[in-house]
Write an enzyme that holds these catalytic residues in place. Structure first.
Site, PDB file in Angstrom:
ATOM      1  N   LYS A  85     -21.129   6.052  59.693  1.00  0.00           N
ATOM      2  CA  LYS A  85     -20.711   7.241  59.514  1.00  0.00           C
ATOM      3  C   LYS A  85     -19.655   7.037  58.715  1.00  0.00           C
ATOM      4  O   LYS A  85     -19.562   6.290  57.657  1.00  0.00           O
ATOM      5  CB  LYS A  85     -19.619   7.470  60.813  1.00  0.00           C
ATOM      6  CG  LYS A  85     -19.005   6.341  61.687  1.00  0.00           C
ATOM      7  CD  LYS A  85     -17.670   5.803  60.463  1.00  0.00           C
ATOM      8  CE  LYS A  85     -17.184   4.160  60.467  1.00  0.00           C
ATOM      9  NZ  LYS A  85     -15.932   3.956  60.070  1.00  0.00           N
ATOM     10  N   ASP A 116     -15.443   1.962  67.405  1.00  0.00           N
ATOM     11  CA  ASP A 116     -16.812   2.954  66.741  1.00  0.00           C
ATOM     12  C   ASP A 116     -18.324   3.360  67.421  1.00  0.00           C
ATOM     13  O   ASP A 116     -18.995   3.251  66.927  1.00  0.00           O
ATOM     14  CB  ASP A 116     -17.448   2.629  65.245  1.00  0.00           C
ATOM     15  CG  ASP A 116     -15.798   2.207  64.503  1.00  0.00           C
ATOM     16  OD1 ASP A 116     -14.603   2.920  64.373  1.00  0.00           O
ATOM     17  OD2 ASP A 116     -15.412   2.095  62.985  1.00  0.00           O
ATOM     18  N   GLY A 163     -22.494  -2.319  61.707  1.00  0.00           N
ATOM     19  CA  GLY A 163     -22.655  -2.939  63.098  1.00  0.00           C
ATOM     20  C   GLY A 163     -22.313  -2.508  64.188  1.00  0.00           C
ATOM     21  O   GLY A 163     -23.777  -2.376  65.173  1.00  0.00           O
ATOM     22  N   SER A 164     -21.560  -1.222  64.335  1.00  0.00           N
ATOM     23  CA  SER A 164     -21.863  -0.496  65.416  1.00  0.00           C
ATOM     24  C   SER A 164     -22.545  -0.120  65.540  1.00  0.00           C
ATOM     25  O   SER A 164     -23.178   0.334  66.943  1.00  0.00           O
ATOM     26  CB  SER A 164     -20.146   0.791  65.384  1.00  0.00           C
ATOM     27  OG  SER A 164     -19.107  -0.535  65.225  1.00  0.00           O
TER      28      SER A 164
HETATM   29  P1  ATP Z   1     -15.549  -0.975  60.645  1.00  0.00           P
HETATM   30  O1  ATP Z   1     -17.227  -0.684  62.220  1.00  0.00           O
HETATM   31  O2  ATP Z   1     -14.875  -2.063  61.204  1.00  0.00           O
HETATM   32  O3  ATP Z   1     -16.033  -0.279  59.826  1.00  0.00           O
HETATM   33  P2  ATP Z   1     -17.696  -2.209  58.935  1.00  0.00           P
HETATM   34  O4  ATP Z   1     -18.644  -1.193  58.363  1.00  0.00           O
HETATM   35  O5  ATP Z   1     -16.527  -2.157  57.418  1.00  0.00           O
HETATM   36  O6  ATP Z   1     -17.388  -2.128  59.835  1.00  0.00           O
HETATM   37  P3  ATP Z   1     -20.264  -3.933  59.447  1.00  0.00           P
HETATM   38  O7  ATP Z   1     -20.911  -4.381  58.444  1.00  0.00           O
HETATM   39  O8  ATP Z   1     -20.006  -3.417  60.964  1.00  0.00           O
HETATM   40  O9  ATP Z   1     -18.665  -3.255  58.746  1.00  0.00           O
HETATM   41  O10 ATP Z   1     -19.771  -5.208  60.016  1.00  0.00           O
HETATM   42  C1  ATP Z   1     -18.257  -5.986  59.453  1.00  0.00           C
HETATM   43  C2  ATP Z   1     -18.535  -7.537  59.925  1.00  0.00           C
HETATM   44  O11 ATP Z   1     -19.171  -7.676  61.107  1.00  0.00           O
HETATM   45  C3  ATP Z   1     -19.675  -8.253  59.171  1.00  0.00           C
HETATM   46  O12 ATP Z   1     -18.932  -8.875  58.052  1.00  0.00           O
HETATM   47  C4  ATP Z   1     -20.495  -9.402  59.856  1.00  0.00           C
HETATM   48  O13 ATP Z   1     -20.120 -10.877  59.363  1.00  0.00           O
HETATM   49  C5  ATP Z   1     -19.703  -9.028  61.736  1.00  0.00           C
HETATM   50  N1  ATP Z   1     -21.217  -8.396  61.851  1.00  0.00           N
HETATM   51  C6  ATP Z   1     -20.991  -8.642  63.541  1.00  0.00           C
HETATM   52  N2  ATP Z   1     -22.672  -8.131  63.531  1.00  0.00           N
HETATM   53  C7  ATP Z   1     -22.621  -7.175  62.804  1.00  0.00           C
HETATM   54  C8  ATP Z   1     -23.925  -6.153  62.793  1.00  0.00           C
HETATM   55  N3  ATP Z   1     -24.559  -6.379  63.484  1.00  0.00           N
HETATM   56  N4  ATP Z   1     -24.496  -5.338  61.205  1.00  0.00           N
HETATM   57  C9  ATP Z   1     -23.378  -6.205  60.463  1.00  0.00           C
HETATM   58  N5  ATP Z   1     -22.415  -7.501  60.614  1.00  0.00           N
HETATM   59  C10 ATP Z   1     -21.979  -7.608  61.939  1.00  0.00           C
END
Ligand code: ATP
Length: 310
Positions: free
Chosen positions: A17, A145, A111-112
């Site tokens: 997103k 999210d 991750g979400s």
């Molecule tokens: P946000 O939803 O807070 O904006 P983001 O998109 O910036 O997050 P993600 O890639 O979702 O970041 O992950 C943030 C952190 O969560 C990663 O650095 C990792 O340590 C942890 N994490 C947990 N599960 C996952 C996953 N399935 N994929 C990626 N990172 C994950």
């Protein structure tokens, strides 16, 4: 019921997103900030393949820094599978194969998306068949999210970002995403925002604990006019992301110079999302940024939420 009713593996795809608008208010007692945001799901996807297994295991591929993603209970997809098992009384496990395209810690909710995809995939694999409202409740418990990744499209998120309402969006918006090799930590960016606001006195003593998305943002989405949307895009976390990673400013300038209508930090960054007027102009902006050595992707939104791939 025939055995074929329960497949050996289920493949679900869920989108990353962009926050087209992200207003951050005061901090609630539980540490979460009041938010008013507009999410748009874009055509950069996470694929999750859930396969029968006695235990809970997980593997990650697709991104250069796959090694940085935890494969244990810290992984949001693993937590999603275990939460569904606990909620339904399912006895058994699953192997989750995560094929990522959304940058890790990129501010695009990768991750979400994995968690939303894992919920849907396990629900089908295990035959637990939860009603959509129950899946939504589990998603909300996993993270603010996650419900959006289930639903996709364009939506307004209020409260802590988890109270979702669909937003009317006409047509298609073309985006160019510039990704970074190194992510930014979401909690750190919120902490920087709080510090920055305290230092500059830029937020009232009594910051709002309930926010709304400004009407012009919603009107622009309804009109389908990228120029109107470009004029109303905004992210309160952008200042904090730029303090943490000053080089992002140069990326924004480069995209605007190449002809993007507007450029914004996506969520907590460091991904930069450029809105372009047409698919052709997005191709042009993408090529210009790539020529300058950036990692640039042309995507579009809105797209559907988590769905099963035949
Ligand atoms: P946000 O939803 O807070 O904006 P983001 O998109 O910036 O997050 P993600 O890639 O979702 O970041 O992950 C943030 C952190 O969560 C990663 O650095 C990792 O340590 C942890 N994490 C947990 N599960 C996952 C996953 N399935 N994929 C990626 N990172 C994950």
């Amino acid at each position: 019921m025939s055995l074929a009713a329960f497949p050996e593996s289920v493949h679900v795809r869920a989108p990353g997103k962009i926050n087209v608008y992200l207003g951050v208010g005061g901090r609630h007692d539980d540490g979460y900030h009041a938010l008013a945001t507009v999410f748009q799901a874009v055509s950069l996807y996470e694929d999750v393949i859930a396969t029968e297994s006695d235990d809970f295991t997980l593997s990650v591929s697709g991104v250069d820094d796959a090694d940085s993603v935890p494969v244990d209970d810290r992984n949001l997809a693993m937590r999603a599978a275990k939460m569904l098992a606990a909620a339904t009384g399912f006895v058994g496990g699953v192997h989750l194969e995560l094929r990522k395209s959304v940058p890790v810690a990129g501010g695009m909710g990768g991750g979400s998306a994995d968690a939303a995809a894992a919920l849907v995939a396990c629900d089908v694999l295990w035959g637990t068949a939860l009603p959509p409202q129950r899946l939504h409740e589990l998603a909300a418990r996993l993270g603010a999210d996650v419900p959006f990744a289930l639903h996709g499209g364009t939506a307004v998120g209020t409260g802590r970002g988890d109270q979702l309402n669909p937003a009317l969006a006409r047509g298609r918006f073309d985006w160019v995403l510039v990704t970074s090799d190194e992510g930014l930590s979401t909690p750190e960016i919120y902490a920087r925002l709080d510090e920055h606001r305290a230092e500059t006195g830029s937020l009232a003593d009594d910051p709002p604990l309930s926010l709304d998305v400004p009407i012009p943002v919603l009107q622009a989405l309804r009109s389908g006019d990228p120029r109107s949307l470009a004029a109303s895009m905004f992210n309160d976390l952008e200042a904090a992301a730029l303090l943490a990673r000053p080089a992002l400013d140069e990326i924004i300038k480069a995209g605007l110079d190449a002809g993007a209508l507007s450029g914004i930090v996506s969520g907590s960054g460091p991904t930069i999302a450029f809105l372009c007027e047409t698919p052709a102009s997005a191709e042009y902006v993408q090529a210009a940024l790539r020529d300058a050595g950036r990692q640039a992707l042309h995507v579009h939104g809105p797209v559907a939420g988590a769905r099963i791939i035949a």
